[in-house]
Design an enzyme around this catalytic site. Structure first.
Site, short mmCIF file in Angstrom:
data_model
loop_
_atom_site.label_atom_id
_atom_site.label_comp_id
_atom_site.label_asym_id
_atom_site.label_seq_id
_atom_site.Cartn_x
_atom_site.Cartn_y
_atom_site.Cartn_z
N ASP A 37 -3.38 2.49 -5.91
CA ASP A 37 -2.24 2.63 -5.01
C ASP A 37 -1.99 1.42 -4.11
O ASP A 37 -1.20 1.51 -3.17
CB ASP A 37 -2.40 3.88 -4.15
CG ASP A 37 -3.61 3.81 -3.23
OD1 ASP A 37 -4.48 2.96 -3.46
OD2 ASP A 37 -3.68 4.62 -2.29
N GLU A 38 -2.62 0.29 -4.39
CA GLU A 38 -2.36 -0.90 -3.58
C GLU A 38 -2.58 -2.16 -4.40
O GLU A 38 -3.35 -2.17 -5.36
CB GLU A 38 -3.22 -0.92 -2.31
CG GLU A 38 -4.70 -0.93 -2.55
CD GLU A 38 -5.50 -0.94 -1.26
OE1 GLU A 38 -4.96 -1.33 -0.21
OE2 GLU A 38 -6.68 -0.53 -1.30
N ASP A 47 0.86 -1.19 0.00
CA ASP A 47 0.00 0.00 0.00
C ASP A 47 0.89 1.23 0.00
O ASP A 47 1.72 1.40 0.90
CB ASP A 47 -0.89 -0.04 1.25
CG ASP A 47 -1.88 1.11 1.30
OD1 ASP A 47 -1.96 1.87 0.33
OD2 ASP A 47 -2.58 1.24 2.32
#
Length: 212
Positions: free
Chosen positions: A111-112, A16
């Site tokens: 974003d992860e 993350d």
């Protein structure tokens, strides 16, 4: 009933990015580094902040704050308009890194992502913890020196995500059979993914007050 804890080897990694959009802006513009900034969907006082920087978070500014509320806490906060192309560029760069370790990469958002090492860990002469540390270093070297990420390792996606949330920013944690109870003992219900205030209240009415 006292069910046994899963003794399987943890082979799931959750990664993350820390304050992803804000960090991408700081990476692109060195003048913003080390300063509290907020990427906002709208730059007006009523606009919603979608990504506060690590520095802004340390002041108590959170995702969902209005621009005016963030400015009340920190008058010097820099409010930035979102730049999706920039964030997708970062996403494509770290995706290449993840796929170099395993073909089983599941992007969860921009974003992860989750990397599954079932059947592929033996291809590496490193432990999963060493791979996690190497990924963090490669993110720094290949994506940007202001890009940091949390790495969590567990026996399933839920525990890997939980591990990635334990020591933000820039942490690396592993949850195994040996430390699962100890980890849960330090957390509140809302620390678990998917449990918000309303869910926590319902659980407490049912007599469940903590993860254990």
């Amino acid at each position: 009933m006292d069910y046994p804890i899963n003794p399987a080897q943890p082979l799931t990694m959750h990664i993350d990015l820390n304050s992803a959009f804000a960090s991408a802006e700081q990476q692109a513009n060195p003048c913003l580094r080390g300063r509290p900034i907020g990427v906002a969907a709208n730059l007006s006082p009523g606009g919603c902040i979608i990504s506060p920087s690590v520095e802004a978070k340390q002041l108590g500014i959170k995702v969902g704050f209005r621009v005016r509320d963030a400015q009340a806490i920190c008058p010097g906060i820099v409010i930035v308009a979102p730049d999706p192309d920039k964030y997708f560029h970062v996403h494509r760069q770290f995706s290449k890194i993840f796929h170099s370790y395993s073909p089983h990469v599941v992007p969860l958002s921009i974003d992860e992502a989750v990397i599954k090492f079932d059947g592929t860990l033996g291809l590496h002469e490193m432990s999963l913890e060493e791979i996690g540390l190497e990924i963090k270093q490669r993110m720094h070297d290949e994506v940007g020196d202001w890009i940091r990420c949390n790495v969590g390792i567990g026996t399933n996606r839920f525990l890997a995500k939980l591990a990635a949330s334990l020591h933000k920013p820039d942490g690396l944690d592993i949850i195994t059979e040996a430390n699962l109870r100890e980890t849960y003992a330090q957390l509140a219900l809302k620390d678990l993914s998917g449990i918000n205030t309303r869910n926590a209240i319902r659980l407490e009415f049912a007599g469940i007050y903590n993860p254990l």
